[in-house]
Design a protein around this motif. Structure first.
Motif, short mmCIF file in Angstrom:
data_model
loop_
_atom_site.label_atom_id
_atom_site.label_comp_id
_atom_site.label_asym_id
_atom_site.label_seq_id
_atom_site.Cartn_x
_atom_site.Cartn_y
_atom_site.Cartn_z
N PHE A 1 -0.51 18.40 10.80
CA PHE A 1 -0.22 19.42 9.73
C PHE A 1 -0.86 18.51 8.62
N ARG A 2 -1.30 19.63 7.70
CA ARG A 2 -2.28 19.07 6.60
C ARG A 2 -1.30 19.39 5.05
N LEU A 3 -1.53 18.32 4.18
CA LEU A 3 -0.73 18.42 3.01
C LEU A 3 -1.93 18.13 1.90
N TYR B 1 7.17 25.47 7.17
CA TYR B 1 6.07 26.40 7.37
C TYR B 1 4.78 26.09 6.50
N VAL B 2 3.87 26.81 6.75
CA VAL B 2 2.55 26.77 5.53
C VAL B 2 3.23 27.20 4.42
N GLY B 3 2.92 26.55 3.46
CA GLY B 3 3.64 26.75 1.95
C GLY B 3 4.57 26.12 1.49
N SER B 4 5.35 25.41 2.51
CA SER B 4 6.62 24.51 2.28
C SER B 4 5.91 23.26 1.58
N ILE B 5 6.81 22.63 0.69
CA ILE B 5 6.35 21.37 -0.16
C ILE B 5 7.26 20.28 1.04
N GLY C 1 2.97 17.00 -1.01
CA GLY C 1 1.88 17.93 -1.10
C GLY C 1 2.77 19.26 -0.35
N ILE C 2 1.73 20.37 -0.63
CA ILE C 2 2.16 21.44 0.10
C ILE C 2 1.46 21.56 1.30
N CYS C 3 2.18 22.12 2.23
CA CYS C 3 1.66 22.43 3.77
C CYS C 3 0.49 23.50 3.79
#
Length: 301
Positions: free
Chosen positions: A150-152, A113-117, A136-138
Motif C-alpha cells: 500500500f502507498r501513503l 481502504y483507499v482514502g483512510s489515514i 499519510g493518506i492511503c
C-alpha cells in the motif's frame, strides 16, 4: 516450466509438513475441498459492484471475550487474501495465506481502504529510538498474498512525499488506522496533481475511533487540481473525486470518449468474481484465524 513448478510445489509442501505436521494428502484436501455449509451459514453478504477496493463482508462472526461470553462482530476479509483472476494453484494460494496469517499474529493489520489515514512504524537502525513513523493518506492498494503493498502520501515541508510499504514486511512494527473512510475511486494517484491541502496530514493527529457495527463512511469530496501539466491526463479517466472546473467544457466532452470504450462494455471478464466455494473457504480460514488471535490475546493478559 512444469518441472520447475513441480519442484516449487514439493518444496513448499515439505516445508509445510515439517512445520505443521500435515500430510501432503491433507494439504491437498485443505486447499481444494469445500468448507461445510454449516460453518458458513448466516452469511448476509452485501457485495458491491466489481472494484479493486476491498469489500466489507457483513457476515457475523462469534468470538469469545475475556469473561467467556460470545461477542458478535462483522467479518472483514482483507483484499490481498482473495486470489486474483487467472489460473490458480490452490495449494500455493493456501500456503501464501498461511504466511499472511502467521504475520498477522505478530502485527495487527487493521481494516483500511483507499482514502483512510494510516500511520506506519518501522524499525530503522539509523533513526532516533531505532524506529521511524510516517503518517499519510492511503492512495493505492495492490498485490496479492505476502506480496501485497500500500502507498501513503503526505506533504512534508512543502514537498509531496510518498512511501510504498510491503504490508507483510517484517520491519513493520505497527500499523494504525487513524481515520477509517473510503473514497469513490479505486486509487487517489491524482492527489499528486491536486492542491497540497488535500494530502497534508498532521503527524500528531489523534486517532478517530470508528463505531463498531457502523458502515464505513464514503468521503465524496472533489479535489481541486493545479494548473497543467499533470502527471496523467486525468480527465480521460472516469474519476469521481476530481473537480474539473479549470478545464473548458469542450475539452471535457472530448475526454469522455476515453472513459469506457465500446469493447469494454461487452467484456464479460469485467463481471468476474471469485467462486462461492473458494470464498467460503477463505471466510472460514479468516474466522479461525481471528479466533486463534483472540485466544492468544487472552493468554497474553
Amino acid at each position: 516450466m512444469a518441472a520447475y513448478m513441480t519442484r516449487v510445489w514439493r518444496t513448499g509442501a515439505s516445508t509445510l509438513v515439517r512445520k505443521n505436521g500435515l500430510t501432503p494428502c491433507l494439504l491437498q484436501r485443505l486447499a481444494s475441498t469445500d468448507i461445510p455449509s454449516d460453518q458458513s451459514q448466516d452469511a448476509a453478504d452485501t457485495t458491491e459492484p466489481h472494484s479493486s477496493q476491498p469489500k466489507r463482508r457483513m457476515r457475523k462472526m462469534r468470538l469469545s471475550s475475556k469473561d467467556g461470553s460470545e461477542v458478535s462482530q462483522d467479518l472483514f476479509i482483507s483484499p490481498e487474501l482473495m486470489p486474483p483472476m487467472g489460473r490458480r494453484y490452490r495449494l500455493l494460494d493456501y500456503m501464501s495465506r498461511l504466511d499472511c496469517y502467521r504475520r498477522r499474529m505478530v502485527v495487527n493489520i487493521p481494516e483500511f481502504y483507499v482514502g483512510s489515514i494510516i500511520a506506519v512504524t518501522v524499525s530503522d537502525p539509523y533513526a532516533k529510538g531505532k524506529t521511524s513513523r510516517f503518517v499519510g493518506i492511503c492512495i493505492k492498494r495492490q498485490g496479492y498474498g505476502i506480496g501485497a503493498s500500500f502507498r501513503l502520501r503526505n506533504h512534508v515541508n512543502g514537498e509531496g512525499v510518498e512511501i510504498c510499504y510491503m504490508m507483510y514486511n517484517p520491519l513493520i512494527t505497527k500499523i494504525e488506522c487513524l481515520k477509517l473512510e473510503k473514497r469513490p475511486d479505486d486509487h487517489l494517484l491524482y492527489l499528486r496533481d491536486a492542491l497540497p491541502e488535500y494530502s497534508t496530514i498532521d503527524f500528531n493527529m489523534n486517532a478517530i475511533k470508528h463505531p463498531p457495527g457502523k458502515a464505513v463512511p464514503v468521503n465524496d469530496i472533489k479535489v481541486k487540481m493545479k494548473p497543467k501539466p499533470w502527471y496523467m491526463k486525468w480527465e480521460r479517466k472516469e474519476l469521481q473525486g476530481i473537480d474539473f472546473s479549470i478545464l473548458p467544457e469542450e475539452k471535457l466532452e472530448h475526454a469522455k470518449k476515453w472513459w469506457k470504450p465500446e469493447h469494454t462494455k461487452m467484456d464479460i471478464l469485467q463481471r468476474w468474481e471469485l467462486p462461492d466455494d473458494y470464498t467460503r473457504q477463505i471466510e472460514w480460514e479468516v474466522t479461525q484465524h481471528e479466533r486463534e488471535k483472540g485466544r492468544a490475546a487472552d493468554q497474553g493478559r
